[in-house]
Enzyme design. Structure first.
Site, mmCIF file in Angstrom:
data_model
loop_
_atom_site.group_PDB
_atom_site.id
_atom_site.type_symbol
_atom_site.label_atom_id
_atom_site.label_comp_id
_atom_site.label_asym_id
_atom_site.label_seq_id
_atom_site.Cartn_x
_atom_site.Cartn_y
_atom_site.Cartn_z
ATOM 1 N N HIS A 1 -5.937 -7.629 0.338
ATOM 2 C CA HIS A 1 -6.860 -6.169 -0.843
ATOM 3 C C HIS A 1 -6.103 -5.812 -1.981
ATOM 4 O O HIS A 1 -4.991 -6.624 -2.376
ATOM 5 C CB HIS A 1 -6.002 -5.194 0.908
ATOM 6 C CG HIS A 1 -6.592 -5.048 2.129
ATOM 7 N ND1 HIS A 1 -5.767 -6.220 2.717
ATOM 8 C CD2 HIS A 1 -7.644 -4.959 2.528
ATOM 9 C CE1 HIS A 1 -6.967 -6.316 4.216
ATOM 10 N NE2 HIS A 1 -7.853 -4.738 4.289
ATOM 11 N N ASP B 1 -4.079 -12.982 4.332
ATOM 12 C CA ASP B 1 -5.630 -11.786 4.612
ATOM 13 C C ASP B 1 -6.584 -12.520 3.748
ATOM 14 O O ASP B 1 -7.681 -12.474 4.581
ATOM 15 C CB ASP B 1 -5.054 -10.702 5.096
ATOM 16 C CG ASP B 1 -4.879 -9.812 3.430
ATOM 17 O OD1 ASP B 1 -4.770 -10.476 2.444
ATOM 18 O OD2 ASP B 1 -4.496 -8.799 3.824
ATOM 19 N N ASP C 1 -3.066 -10.819 -2.206
ATOM 20 C CA ASP C 1 -2.754 -10.389 -0.487
ATOM 21 C C ASP C 1 -4.618 -9.971 -1.194
ATOM 22 O O ASP C 1 -5.254 -10.336 -1.922
ATOM 23 C CB ASP C 1 -2.533 -8.838 -0.527
ATOM 24 C CG ASP C 1 -2.151 -9.009 1.218
ATOM 25 O OD1 ASP C 1 -1.593 -8.744 1.473
ATOM 26 O OD2 ASP C 1 -3.826 -7.821 1.074
ATOM 27 N N HIS D 1 0.628 -0.765 0.184
ATOM 28 C CA HIS D 1 0.434 0.229 0.170
ATOM 29 C C HIS D 1 1.205 0.854 -0.261
ATOM 30 O O HIS D 1 0.077 2.887 0.104
ATOM 31 C CB HIS D 1 -1.042 0.646 0.956
ATOM 32 C CG HIS D 1 -2.240 -1.097 1.056
ATOM 33 N ND1 HIS D 1 -2.477 -1.634 -0.157
ATOM 34 C CD2 HIS D 1 -2.016 -1.861 2.225
ATOM 35 C CE1 HIS D 1 -3.620 -2.063 0.452
ATOM 36 N NE2 HIS D 1 -3.066 -2.535 1.708
#
Ligand SMILES: [Zn+2]
Ligand SMILES: [Zn+2]
Length: 361
Positions: A167, A251, A165, A128
């Site tokens: 995200h 995740d 991931d 990120h």
């Protein structure tokens, strides 16, 4: 063929932390190492190495001087946030951030020098982070720093990032949005950071090189593997990468408290196998895996141990029983409606991106 895989970890990674109540807990990295030691994988085919920290010079290939100075100053003071409220500036965090970036740099170097075939840095995968700001527990983008290093030191031009991931890998995408670095991200849609839609495909020289596979809540093993195998192997084959970098945030596991996907240890084992095979088929075996998200500490350690055992093929026979205990017991949550939605997204993504790579959609 004998290949060697490195596990990159030093206890300095534990200083990349945001406090006891924060979801991001670096001890998951140490737990993964502990599990692998228990499985006796470090027997020649795999080795554990301690990376040195990155330097501010390394970071400057991606991050602005103002931002690096700001992080250092905020962490020296040890209070406040580096972003709007997810990423606290803790004392020691700056050193920890340099350390985890150092792991990805060492992994890239070892793979390119041929000292190992594959490397895994569980402290990395901070996808990120942008050039000039922190975001979502990510301070410096080790993936981007490693890519700049590979371009500068080894003249690489064709690098693929496969980011699994839960995200969207928005920082990595943003940094390379107008360059022909192939960044592929599979992620839950409709959650943080709010980007990663099928129509984000890159601009200019980067057009077609940002690829996003957004997934609905509850996406399960079969639906995920269907989407993954439809999209990723054909793109990697067409791209002919010189190295594969895999952001292996876990995740998306069904026990994760933040994401809401429904993947299992079996999903991560199969994805590891596919990525490993792709590296040998299309990238001369060059594979750098980095960590990422994962907020159920025990599940993360199990998923990463399984991934590492898979790519290193270093599991001795006498450890197989213990290895099998790392897997989730049967998990079934398989809604047809979810599969249909995933299939529809795959179709739209192929229509949009595949022709740009001379692939039939
Ligand atoms: Zn994540
Ligand atoms: Zn291999």
């Amino acid at each position: 063929m004998t290949s060697v895989t490195a596990f990159l970890y030093t206890d300095t990674y534990l200083t990349y932390q945001f406090g006891p109540g924060h979801p991001f807990q670096p001890k998951r990295e140490k737990y993964a190492l502990d599990l692998l030691q228990e499985l006796h994988v470090f027997n020649g085919k795999a080795k554990h190495l301690e990376p040195p920290p990155a330097t501010t010079e390394d970071l400057l290939a991606v991050h602005t001087k103002e931002y690096i100075d700001y992080v250092q100053r905020m962490c020296d003071e040890g209070h406040g946030y580096l972003d709007s409220g997810d990423t606290p500036a803790t004392k020691g965090l700056y050193g920890g951030a340099l350390s985890v970036v150092g792991g990805s740099l060492l992994g890239a170097k070892l793979v390119l020098e041929g000292e190992v075939d594959h490397a895994f840095n569980p402290g990395g995968g901070l996808h990120h982070a942008k050039a000039d700001r922190a975001s979502g527990f990510c301070v410096f983008n080790d993936i981007a720093v490693a890519i700049r290093y590979l371009q500068k030191s080894y003249g690489l031009e064709r690098i693929v990032v496969i980011d699994i991931d839960g995200h969207h890998g928005d920082g990595t995408q943003e940094i390379f949005y107008d360059e022909p670095i192939l960044t592929i991200s599979t992620h839950r849609t409709g959650i943080f950071p709010g980007t990663g839609y099928v129509n984000e495909i890159g601009v200019g020289n980067g057009k077609g090189y940002s690829v996003n596979l957004p997934l609905p809540e509850g996406t399960f093993h079969e639906a995920y593997l269907h989407a993954f195998t439809e999209i990723i192997p054909p793109l990697v084959e067409a791209y002919e990468p010189e190295i594969i970098i895999s952001q292996f945030g876990v995740d998306g596991h069904y026990l994760d408290p933040l994401v809401g996907l429904a993947l299992t240890t079996k999903t991560y084992e199969e994805v590891s196998q596919i990525i490993h095979d792709l590296s040998h088929s299309f990238a001369g075996g060059k594979l750098l895996v980095v960590g990422g998200g994962g907020y159920s500490v025990q599940a993360v350690a199990r998923c990463w141990a399984i991934m590492f055992a898979t790519i290193s093929q270093a599991l001795p026979e006498e450890s197989e029983e213990r290895y099998n205990q790392l897997f989730d017991r049967d998990f079934h949550l398989k809604e047809k409606r979810v599969f249909d939605r995933v299939e529809d997204t795959v179709k739209r993504l192929k229509e949009r991106v595949f022709p740009l790579h001379d692939l039939e959609s």
